[in-house]
Write a protein that holds these residues in place. Structure first.
Motif, PDB file in Angstrom:
ATOM      1  N   GLN A 147       0.818  -1.213   0.000  1.00  0.00           N
ATOM      2  CA  GLN A 147       0.000   0.000   0.000  1.00  0.00           C
ATOM      3  C   GLN A 147       0.851   1.262   0.000  1.00  0.00           C
ATOM      4  OE1 GLN A 147      -2.987  -0.096   3.068  1.00  0.00           O
ATOM      5  NE2 GLN A 147      -3.462   2.089   2.915  1.00  0.00           N
ATOM      6  N   ILE A 148       1.949   1.245   0.744  1.00  0.00           N
ATOM      7  CA  ILE A 148       2.768   2.454   0.841  1.00  0.00           C
ATOM      8  C   ILE A 148       3.403   2.832  -0.490  1.00  0.00           C
ATOM      9  CG2 ILE A 148       4.947   1.329   1.511  1.00  0.00           C
ATOM     10  CD1 ILE A 148       5.334   3.635   3.523  1.00  0.00           C
ATOM     11  N   ALA A 149       3.685   1.824  -1.329  1.00  0.00           N
ATOM     12  CA  ALA A 149       4.249   2.108  -2.647  1.00  0.00           C
ATOM     13  C   ALA A 149       3.264   2.871  -3.522  1.00  0.00           C
ATOM     14  CB  ALA A 149       4.650   0.798  -3.334  1.00  0.00           C
ATOM     15  N   LEU A 150       1.989   2.661  -3.292  1.00  0.00           N
ATOM     16  CA  LEU A 150       0.949   3.391  -4.024  1.00  0.00           C
ATOM     17  C   LEU A 150       0.732   4.786  -3.440  1.00  0.00           C
ATOM     18  CD1 LEU A 150      -1.206   0.236  -4.193  1.00  0.00           C
ATOM     19  CD2 LEU A 150      -0.794   1.609  -6.239  1.00  0.00           C
ATOM     20  N   GLU A 151       0.745   4.868  -2.130  1.00  0.00           N
ATOM     21  CA  GLU A 151       0.464   6.154  -1.485  1.00  0.00           C
ATOM     22  C   GLU A 151       1.561   7.183  -1.752  1.00  0.00           C
ATOM     23  OE1 GLU A 151      -0.557   5.633   2.606  1.00  0.00           O
ATOM     24  OE2 GLU A 151      -2.365   4.480   2.144  1.00  0.00           O
ATOM     25  N   VAL A 152       2.827   6.741  -1.859  1.00  0.00           N
ATOM     26  CA  VAL A 152       3.889   7.708  -2.161  1.00  0.00           C
ATOM     27  C   VAL A 152       3.769   8.211  -3.599  1.00  0.00           C
ATOM     28  CG1 VAL A 152       5.506   6.731  -0.497  1.00  0.00           C
ATOM     29  CG2 VAL A 152       5.565   5.927  -2.859  1.00  0.00           C
ATOM     30  N   ASN A 153       2.954   7.531  -4.395  1.00  0.00           N
ATOM     31  CA  ASN A 153       2.683   7.972  -5.761  1.00  0.00           C
ATOM     32  C   ASN A 153       1.330   8.663  -5.848  1.00  0.00           C
ATOM     33  OD1 ASN A 153       4.469   7.927  -7.874  1.00  0.00           O
ATOM     34  ND2 ASN A 153       3.532   6.179  -8.888  1.00  0.00           N
ATOM     35  N   ASP A 154       0.850   9.151  -4.673  1.00  0.00           N
ATOM     36  CA  ASP A 154      -0.358   9.979  -4.577  1.00  0.00           C
ATOM     37  C   ASP A 154      -1.663   9.234  -4.828  1.00  0.00           C
ATOM     38  OD1 ASP A 154       1.200  12.247  -3.978  1.00  0.00           O
ATOM     39  OD2 ASP A 154       1.541  12.645  -6.101  1.00  0.00           O
ATOM     40  N   THR A 155      -1.668   7.913  -4.634  1.00  0.00           N
ATOM     41  CA  THR A 155      -2.930   7.170  -4.677  1.00  0.00           C
ATOM     42  C   THR A 155      -3.624   7.330  -3.334  1.00  0.00           C
ATOM     43  OG1 THR A 155      -1.983   5.546  -6.187  1.00  0.00           O
ATOM     44  CG2 THR A 155      -3.983   4.902  -5.034  1.00  0.00           C
ATOM     45  N   LYS A 159      -7.681   4.633   0.487  1.00  0.00           N
ATOM     46  CA  LYS A 159      -8.673   3.582   0.275  1.00  0.00           C
ATOM     47  C   LYS A 159      -8.405   2.830  -1.025  1.00  0.00           C
ATOM     48  CE  LYS A 159     -13.654   2.710   0.049  1.00  0.00           C
ATOM     49  NZ  LYS A 159     -15.017   3.321   0.119  1.00  0.00           N
ATOM     50  N   ALA A 160      -8.126   3.573  -2.092  1.00  0.00           N
ATOM     51  CA  ALA A 160      -7.839   2.947  -3.382  1.00  0.00           C
ATOM     52  C   ALA A 160      -6.527   2.165  -3.322  1.00  0.00           C
ATOM     53  CB  ALA A 160      -7.779   4.011  -4.480  1.00  0.00           C
ATOM     54  N   ALA A 161      -5.542   2.715  -2.585  1.00  0.00           N
ATOM     55  CA  ALA A 161      -4.251   2.039  -2.451  1.00  0.00           C
ATOM     56  C   ALA A 161      -4.412   0.718  -1.710  1.00  0.00           C
ATOM     57  CB  ALA A 161      -3.262   2.933  -1.711  1.00  0.00           C
ATOM     58  N   ARG A 162      -5.233   0.723  -0.681  1.00  0.00           N
ATOM     59  CA  ARG A 162      -5.446  -0.505   0.093  1.00  0.00           C
ATOM     60  C   ARG A 162      -6.135  -1.567  -0.775  1.00  0.00           C
ATOM     61  NH1 ARG A 162      -5.337  -1.745   5.432  1.00  0.00           N
ATOM     62  NH2 ARG A 162      -6.671  -3.433   6.163  1.00  0.00           N
ATOM     63  N   GLN A 163      -7.125  -1.143  -1.544  1.00  0.00           N
ATOM     64  CA  GLN A 163      -7.839  -2.088  -2.418  1.00  0.00           C
ATOM     65  C   GLN A 163      -6.914  -2.671  -3.476  1.00  0.00           C
ATOM     66  OE1 GLN A 163     -11.394  -0.480  -4.206  1.00  0.00           O
ATOM     67  NE2 GLN A 163     -11.674  -2.220  -5.572  1.00  0.00           N
ATOM     68  N   ARG A 164      -6.120  -1.805  -4.098  1.00  0.00           N
ATOM     69  CA  ARG A 164      -5.178  -2.261  -5.130  1.00  0.00           C
ATOM     70  C   ARG A 164      -4.134  -3.212  -4.519  1.00  0.00           C
ATOM     71  NH1 ARG A 164      -3.181  -3.476 -10.177  1.00  0.00           N
ATOM     72  NH2 ARG A 164      -1.071  -2.686 -10.485  1.00  0.00           N
ATOM     73  N   ALA A 165      -3.627  -2.871  -3.330  1.00  0.00           N
ATOM     74  CA  ALA A 165      -2.628  -3.718  -2.668  1.00  0.00           C
ATOM     75  C   ALA A 165      -3.207  -5.096  -2.371  1.00  0.00           C
ATOM     76  CB  ALA A 165      -2.148  -3.046  -1.382  1.00  0.00           C
ATOM     77  N   MET A 166      -4.455  -5.132  -1.900  1.00  0.00           N
ATOM     78  CA  MET A 166      -5.082  -6.412  -1.587  1.00  0.00           C
ATOM     79  C   MET A 166      -5.292  -7.237  -2.846  1.00  0.00           C
ATOM     80  SD  MET A 166      -5.867  -7.871   1.225  1.00  0.00           S
ATOM     81  CE  MET A 166      -6.306  -9.607   1.368  1.00  0.00           C
ATOM     82  N   GLU A 167      -5.667  -6.594  -3.935  1.00  0.00           N
ATOM     83  CA  GLU A 167      -5.848  -7.297  -5.210  1.00  0.00           C
ATOM     84  C   GLU A 167      -4.532  -7.933  -5.664  1.00  0.00           C
ATOM     85  OE1 GLU A 167      -7.322  -4.255  -7.755  1.00  0.00           O
ATOM     86  OE2 GLU A 167      -9.407  -4.416  -7.046  1.00  0.00           O
ATOM     87  N   LEU A 168      -3.426  -7.222  -5.481  1.00  0.00           N
ATOM     88  CA  LEU A 168      -2.126  -7.742  -5.898  1.00  0.00           C
ATOM     89  C   LEU A 168      -1.682  -8.909  -5.020  1.00  0.00           C
ATOM     90  CD1 LEU A 168      -0.292  -4.408  -6.752  1.00  0.00           C
ATOM     91  CD2 LEU A 168      -0.835  -6.249  -8.353  1.00  0.00           C
TER      92      LEU A 168
END
Length: 238
Positions: free
Chosen positions: A111-119, A122-131
Motif C-alpha cells: 500500500q505504501i508504494a501506491l500512497e507515495v505515488n499519490d494514490t 482507500k484505493a491504495a489498500r484495495q489495489r494492494a489487496m488485489e495484488l
C-alpha cells in the motif's frame, strides 16, 4: 510492433581514469518487449548488476542511451526526465532480499508504494489487496514480514513492484536466498507477471535450474551483453 518496455543502446560505464580506469560495461545494447521475460546470466563481476542498476536509473552510465516504454530517459549521465518520479511511476525493482519494511504488514508494504505515488489510501489498500491475492498471499496480508516465509516475502516484494503497474520490472538474484522449490515458484511468478500483466521483466540470476521460465536469455561477460542462441536451451523457445 509495440513499444519496447526498455531499450538500451551502447551503454558504457567507466570507473576511474588513466591507469586506474575500470570499464564495467562495454557498449551494452538490449531491448526487452512488453510481455517478455528475459534472464541475464554471467559470472560474478561480469557487469550484470551494473547494467541492471543503470537500467533502473540508479547508477547512470558514462555514455549510451536508455529509453523506457518509448520515453528517452538517459543520455549518458544526463537525465532527460525527473529520474526519481519516473522510476516510481514506470519501474518495479525486486532485490535479492525482499527488503520489506519490518514494522509494516504485508498489505501495508504494498500500500505504501501506491500512497507515495499519490494514490488515495482507500484505493491504495484495495489495489494492494488485489495484488496480494493475485500473487497468492492474500491470507498473509495482515502479517508482519518476520511472520512470512522467504518465498512469501518475495511474493509481497513482487506485489510491491507491481503496485504502480510498471512497464518494466527488474530483479537482481531474487531467488538466491530461497530453496529450489520456492525459487522456482518465484521465477514462475515473474513469468506470469510478464505474460499476464504485459510488463517487460529482466531477471539477473545464477540459478540454472529455472532457465526454462525465460522467453530469452542473454549472457554478460566482461561488461558486454550477448544474445544466447535459442538452441542453447530456453524452454519457451523449443
Amino acid at each position: 510492433m509495440s513499444t519496447p518496455a526498455v531499450e538500451v543502446q551502447n551503454l558504457r560505464k567507466v570507473y576511474g581514469s588513466g591507469h586506474t580506469e575500470v570499464i564495467a560495461i562495454r557498449d551494452a545494447t538490449l531491448s526487452i518487449a512488453r510481455g517478455e521475460i528475459v534472464g541475464m546470466l554471467g559470472p560474478s563481476g561480469s557487469g550484470k548488476s551494473t547494467i541492471l542498476t543503470a537500467m533502473a536509473l540508479i547508477n547512470p552510465p558514462t555514455s549510451g542511451q536508455i529509453a523506457i516504454n518509448g520515453t528517452p530517459v538517459l543520455d549518458g549521465s544526463k537525465a532527460l526526465v525527473d529520474l526519481r518520479a519516473f522510476r516510481r511511476q514506470h519501474l518495479g525493482f525486486v532485490f535479492q532480499k525482499a527488503n520489506l519494511i519490518p514494522f509494516l504488514t504485508a498489505l501495508e508494504n504494498v500500500q505504501i508504494a501506491l500512497e507515495v505515488n499519490d494514490t488515495a489510501p482507500k484505493a491504495a489498500r484495495q489495489r494492494a489487496m488485489e495484488l496480494l491475492d493475485y500473487l497468492g498471499v492474500a491470507e498473509r496480508a495482515n502479517n508482519l514480514p518476520v511472520a512470512l516465509s522467504g518465498g512469501e516475502q518475495q511474493r509481497v516484494a513482487v506485489a510491491r513492484a507491481l503496485a504502480n503497474n510498471p512497464s518494466l520490472i527488474l530483479a537482481d538474484e531474487p531467488t538466491a536466498a530461497l530453496d529450489s522449490q520456492r525459487g522456482r515458484q518465484v521465477m514462475e511468478l515473474f513469468a506470469k507477471v510478464a505474460h499476464e500483466r504485459n510488463a517487460g521483466v529482466l531477471v539477473v540470476t545464477h540459478d540454472h535450474r529455472t532457465l526454462d521460465v525465460f522467453d530469452r536469455i542473454v549472457d554478460v561477460e566482461d561488461g558486454m551483453i550477448r544474445e544466447r542462441a535459442p538452441e542453447n536451451g530456453v524452454g519457451n523457445q523449443s
